[in-house]
Design a protein around this motif. Sequence first.
Motif, PDB file in Angstrom:
ATOM      1  N   LEU A 172       0.857  -1.192   0.000  1.00 12.79           N
ATOM      2  CA  LEU A 172       0.000   0.000   0.000  1.00 12.79           C
ATOM      3  C   LEU A 172       0.886   1.232   0.000  1.00 12.79           C
ATOM      4  CD1 LEU A 172      -2.765  -0.764   2.671  1.00 12.79           C
ATOM      5  CD2 LEU A 172      -3.152  -0.335   0.241  1.00 12.79           C
ATOM      6  N   ALA A 173       0.542   2.201  -0.854  1.00 13.52           N
ATOM      7  CA  ALA A 173       1.314   3.432  -0.912  1.00 13.52           C
ATOM      8  C   ALA A 173       0.391   4.561  -1.356  1.00 13.52           C
ATOM      9  CB  ALA A 173       2.510   3.280  -1.848  1.00 13.52           C
ATOM     10  N   THR A 174       0.958   5.737  -1.592  1.00 12.90           N
ATOM     11  CA  THR A 174       0.167   6.881  -2.059  1.00 12.90           C
ATOM     12  C   THR A 174       0.871   7.510  -3.252  1.00 12.90           C
ATOM     13  OG1 THR A 174       1.277   8.447  -0.575  1.00 12.90           O
ATOM     14  CG2 THR A 174      -0.742   7.374   0.241  1.00 12.90           C
ATOM     15  N   ASP A 175       0.071   8.221  -4.074  1.00 13.89           N
ATOM     16  CA  ASP A 175       0.588   8.834  -5.293  1.00 13.89           C
ATOM     17  C   ASP A 175      -0.098  10.180  -5.482  1.00 13.89           C
ATOM     18  OD1 ASP A 175       0.902   9.561  -8.103  1.00 13.89           O
ATOM     19  OD2 ASP A 175       1.557   7.510  -8.474  1.00 13.89           O
ATOM     20  N   ALA A 176       0.680  11.278  -5.306  1.00 11.32           N
ATOM     21  CA  ALA A 176       0.150  12.618  -5.519  1.00 11.32           C
ATOM     22  C   ALA A 176       0.756  13.294  -6.742  1.00 11.32           C
ATOM     23  CB  ALA A 176       0.378  13.493  -4.288  1.00 11.32           C
ATOM     24  N   GLY A 177       1.848  12.715  -7.264  1.00 13.20           N
ATOM     25  CA  GLY A 177       2.479  13.265  -8.456  1.00 13.20           C
ATOM     26  C   GLY A 177       3.348  12.235  -9.154  1.00 13.20           C
ATOM     27  N   GLY A 178       3.151  10.968  -8.775  1.00 15.03           N
ATOM     28  CA  GLY A 178       3.939   9.879  -9.344  1.00 15.03           C
ATOM     29  C   GLY A 178       4.637   9.041  -8.299  1.00 15.03           C
ATOM     30  N   SER A 179       4.307   9.223  -7.025  1.00 14.80           N
ATOM     31  CA  SER A 179       5.031   8.577  -5.927  1.00 14.80           C
ATOM     32  C   SER A 179       4.879   7.067  -5.872  1.00 14.80           C
ATOM     33  CB  SER A 179       4.595   9.175  -4.584  1.00 14.80           C
ATOM     34  OG  SER A 179       5.180  10.433  -4.388  1.00 14.80           O
ATOM     35  N   VAL A 180       3.893   6.507  -6.571  1.00 18.69           N
ATOM     36  CA  VAL A 180       3.793   5.059  -6.737  1.00 18.69           C
ATOM     37  C   VAL A 180       4.417   4.637  -8.065  1.00 18.69           C
ATOM     38  CG1 VAL A 180       2.153   3.200  -7.273  1.00 18.69           C
ATOM     39  CG2 VAL A 180       1.846   4.571  -5.220  1.00 18.69           C
ATOM     40  N   ARG A 181       4.074   5.346  -9.135  1.00 20.05           N
ATOM     41  CA  ARG A 181       4.458   4.898 -10.479  1.00 20.05           C
ATOM     42  C   ARG A 181       5.954   4.997 -10.738  1.00 20.05           C
ATOM     43  NH1 ARG A 181       1.038   9.127 -13.112  1.00 20.05           N
ATOM     44  NH2 ARG A 181       1.002   9.866 -10.945  1.00 20.05           N
ATOM     45  N   ARG A 182       6.567   6.107 -10.369  1.00 16.90           N
ATOM     46  CA  ARG A 182       8.000   6.255 -10.646  1.00 16.90           C
ATOM     47  C   ARG A 182       8.840   5.251  -9.854  1.00 16.90           C
ATOM     48  NH1 ARG A 182       6.744  11.614  -9.884  1.00 16.90           N
ATOM     49  NH2 ARG A 182       8.031  11.626  -8.013  1.00 16.90           N
ATOM     50  N   PRO A 183       8.682   5.122  -8.537  1.00 17.28           N
ATOM     51  CA  PRO A 183       9.453   4.096  -7.836  1.00 17.28           C
ATOM     52  C   PRO A 183       9.189   2.687  -8.370  1.00 17.28           C
ATOM     53  CG  PRO A 183       8.529   5.663  -6.279  1.00 17.28           C
ATOM     54  CD  PRO A 183       7.911   5.968  -7.607  1.00 17.28           C
ATOM     55  N   ALA A 184       7.945   2.401  -8.739  1.00 16.64           N
ATOM     56  CA  ALA A 184       7.655   1.093  -9.330  1.00 16.64           C
ATOM     57  C   ALA A 184       8.476   0.898 -10.596  1.00 16.64           C
ATOM     58  CB  ALA A 184       6.166   0.964  -9.624  1.00 16.64           C
ATOM     59  N   ALA A 185       8.551   1.925 -11.439  1.00 14.21           N
ATOM     60  CA  ALA A 185       9.344   1.825 -12.671  1.00 14.21           C
ATOM     61  C   ALA A 185      10.815   1.571 -12.344  1.00 14.21           C
ATOM     62  CB  ALA A 185       9.194   3.105 -13.482  1.00 14.21           C
ATOM     63  N   ALA A 187      12.045   0.042  -9.891  1.00 15.52           N
ATOM     64  CA  ALA A 187      12.248  -1.239  -9.211  1.00 15.52           C
ATOM     65  C   ALA A 187      11.723  -2.426 -10.010  1.00 15.52           C
ATOM     66  CB  ALA A 187      11.583  -1.208  -7.835  1.00 15.52           C
ATOM     67  N   GLY A 188      11.236  -2.198 -11.248  1.00 16.58           N
ATOM     68  CA  GLY A 188      10.757  -3.292 -12.082  1.00 16.58           C
ATOM     69  C   GLY A 188       9.420  -3.855 -11.656  1.00 16.58           C
ATOM     70  N   LEU A 189       8.551  -3.001 -11.108  1.00 15.30           N
ATOM     71  CA  LEU A 189       7.262  -3.439 -10.568  1.00 15.30           C
ATOM     72  C   LEU A 189       6.106  -2.785 -11.310  1.00 15.30           C
ATOM     73  CD1 LEU A 189       8.112  -3.081  -6.769  1.00 15.30           C
ATOM     74  CD2 LEU A 189       8.279  -5.152  -8.179  1.00 15.30           C
ATOM     75  N   VAL A 190       4.903  -3.267 -11.014  1.00 21.19           N
ATOM     76  CA  VAL A 190       3.668  -2.650 -11.483  1.00 21.19           C
ATOM     77  C   VAL A 190       3.176  -1.716 -10.389  1.00 21.19           C
ATOM     78  CG1 VAL A 190       1.298  -3.040 -12.261  1.00 21.19           C
ATOM     79  CG2 VAL A 190       3.094  -4.705 -12.824  1.00 21.19           C
ATOM     80  N   GLY A 191       2.927  -0.461 -10.751  1.00 21.33           N
ATOM     81  CA  GLY A 191       2.425   0.524  -9.796  1.00 21.33           C
ATOM     82  C   GLY A 191       1.216   1.228 -10.362  1.00 21.33           C
ATOM     83  N   MET A 192       0.117   1.240  -9.620  1.00 26.88           N
ATOM     84  CA  MET A 192      -1.163   1.766 -10.101  1.00 26.88           C
ATOM     85  C   MET A 192      -1.557   3.026  -9.334  1.00 26.88           C
ATOM     86  SD  MET A 192      -3.830   1.168 -12.135  1.00 26.88           S
ATOM     87  CE  MET A 192      -5.499   1.802 -12.342  1.00 26.88           C
ATOM     88  N   LYS A 193      -1.947   4.065 -10.082  1.00 28.55           N
ATOM     89  CA  LYS A 193      -2.600   5.242  -9.515  1.00 28.55           C
ATOM     90  C   LYS A 193      -4.044   5.216 -10.000  1.00 28.55           C
ATOM     91  CE  LYS A 193      -3.459   9.199 -11.232  1.00 28.55           C
ATOM     92  NZ  LYS A 193      -4.778   9.511 -10.623  1.00 28.55           N
ATOM     93  N   PRO A 194      -4.998   4.840  -9.153  1.00 33.33           N
ATOM     94  CA  PRO A 194      -6.393   4.775  -9.611  1.00 33.33           C
ATOM     95  C   PRO A 194      -7.010   6.161  -9.782  1.00 33.33           C
ATOM     96  CG  PRO A 194      -6.250   4.174  -7.298  1.00 33.33           C
ATOM     97  CD  PRO A 194      -4.845   4.371  -7.775  1.00 33.33           C
ATOM     98  N   THR A 195      -8.199   6.172 -10.340  1.00 26.70           N
ATOM     99  CA  THR A 195      -8.967   7.416 -10.443  1.00 26.70           C
ATOM    100  C   THR A 195      -9.109   8.051  -9.059  1.00 26.70           C
ATOM    101  OG1 THR A 195     -10.211   6.642 -12.365  1.00 26.70           O
ATOM    102  CG2 THR A 195     -11.235   8.362 -11.037  1.00 26.70           C
ATOM    103  N   LEU A 196      -8.959   9.361  -9.005  1.00 23.24           N
ATOM    104  CA  LEU A 196      -9.083  10.094  -7.743  1.00 23.24           C
ATOM    105  C   LEU A 196     -10.401   9.747  -7.049  1.00 23.24           C
ATOM    106  CD1 LEU A 196      -7.896  12.372  -5.912  1.00 23.24           C
ATOM    107  CD2 LEU A 196      -9.313  13.964  -7.243  1.00 23.24           C
ATOM    108  N   GLY A 197     -10.319   9.304  -5.795  1.00 22.43           N
ATOM    109  CA  GLY A 197     -11.497   8.997  -4.998  1.00 22.43           C
ATOM    110  C   GLY A 197     -11.945   7.558  -5.044  1.00 22.43           C
ATOM    111  N   ARG A 198     -11.347   6.738  -5.928  1.00 27.23           N
ATOM    112  CA  ARG A 198     -11.815   5.345  -6.039  1.00 27.23           C
ATOM    113  C   ARG A 198     -11.548   4.569  -4.751  1.00 27.23           C
ATOM    114  NH1 ARG A 198     -11.977   1.065 -10.892  1.00 27.23           N
ATOM    115  NH2 ARG A 198     -12.144  -0.839  -9.664  1.00 27.23           N
ATOM    116  N   VAL A 199     -10.381   4.779  -4.149  1.00 24.91           N
ATOM    117  CA  VAL A 199     -10.055   4.120  -2.881  1.00 24.91           C
ATOM    118  C   VAL A 199     -10.216   5.136  -1.758  1.00 24.91           C
ATOM    119  CG1 VAL A 199      -8.310   2.895  -1.556  1.00 24.91           C
ATOM    120  CG2 VAL A 199      -8.444   2.571  -4.045  1.00 24.91           C
ATOM    121  N   PRO A 200     -11.123   4.912  -0.833  1.00 27.65           N
ATOM    122  CA  PRO A 200     -11.356   5.902   0.230  1.00 27.65           C
ATOM    123  C   PRO A 200     -10.135   6.087   1.132  1.00 27.65           C
ATOM    124  CG  PRO A 200     -13.174   4.323   0.093  1.00 27.65           C
ATOM    125  CD  PRO A 200     -12.067   3.782  -0.757  1.00 27.65           C
TER     126      PRO A 200
END
Length: 473
Positions: A172-185, A187-200
């Motif tokens: 579990l992590a958070t992404d406000a400007g790429g904080s999940v996607r860039r580190p995932a890239a 580290a060779g991982l899949v990182g998802m930023k869902p639509t705003l508000g989808r996960v409460p």
Amino acid sequence: MHEDLHRQSALRIARDVRDKKLSATEVARTFIERAERLDPLLNAFADFEPGLTLAAAQSVDARIAAGEQLPLAGVPFTVKDNLWLGGRPATFGSRVFADFVAPRDSWCVERLCALGAVPLAVTNCSEFACKGITATPLHGETRNPWDLQRTPGGSSGGAVAAVAAGLGPIALATDAGGSVRRPAAHAGLVGMKPTLGRVPNPWGFDDPNHLLSVIGQIGRNVEDVAFMLDALTAWEPADTLSSPTFSVPDAMASLREPLGPLRLAWSPQLGCGLAIDADVLATMEVAIDRLQRAGWQIERADPAWPAEANEYPLIALQQAGLAQRFGAVWRRTPERLDPDIGAQIELGFAISGTRVTELLKLREDFHASFTRFFSRFDALLCPTSPVEAWPLGSLGPSEIGGLPAGPRGHAAFTPLFNYGGVPALSLPCGTGRQGLPVGLQISGPRFADARVLQLAWHAEQILGVGPASPLMD
């Protein structure tokens, strides 16, 4: 089975625990031993209490014995340090919260535990999740499992380091400007930023990036990430960004279905003339060519952005948010804060109310740009980061694409997707000249999270699952 348990997917572990081929306690002990051995190399964890993990696993075993059906039975997961694991230290990466203990679980943590997942540790993040590397005066610097002398990026560096080193299959992590996607890239991982508000996210720390930040999902393959997103999809009235639109999970339902005719766009510089290293671009172009040869119809096309589009056009909103929330602490006791955060706060003090209003209007303009673009295309493909992971001790590489780079140049390709509130995912697509992972970013319209994941799953079948880091051996 125990020897390669760290290589197994979350879904495989859950199935084996439900089928009683493994107990959740056995799984927990395996990952605890691995964490005790490897985390000293990585500094991925901000808090690690094996007794808590074992107690949670024993509770899962008891629930299974009582007949409960638990979709994530026994799956270890980690929690980023800007979220709450009830009863454990939660520091937001800051000395300001050095003595704070989370009074309850964050909503997303509570949901995963309810479904049978087992919390392993709290992962290191940059202070207030507001830097592109993971290094804090409180917890030190996190290292990349691909090269211990390099950063995994940030702010979710601890989360990706843990998953890439086999300390749990999901995070579990958070992404406000790429904080999940860039580190995932990186580290060779899949990182998802869902639509705003989808996960409460109705309770927890007061986030300086509240209107941009989402709860992100990290895993080693698309299916685990899709399953995790479905598990976290819900309407929660206590969250001002939540909506009944998100009451029905849909990511797994169409994941493996054949792709119909889709209009796909490839934008290597995202229409902003963003700098990118030649080897990273070459790796992505090879991936795009492979997708095209597999039958994907991909057109070279750029979104039309507002005139102020550049590498991080709304960063002043973060700076203003930091000044509003932590400016008084900085003025009274600057030694308690990371100097890089203090510099952002000082910039935030200088931003007028009129300028904040202009930036909020600009955010709406970015949203409109996405709306127009996705009326022509079903999805957008672009780089996640323009560089491979860089050495420790620096906010970013000094050059990108042969040109001088500022401290946010490495982060230029991800924040626009937060401004539009659209779903976006980073998928491993190969390695660059230095042999380090590169990520391809896939995005779609708001609420089209399932389409993004479906595209990513099909791309994964063509490009392969991301390669394992050396620490996975």
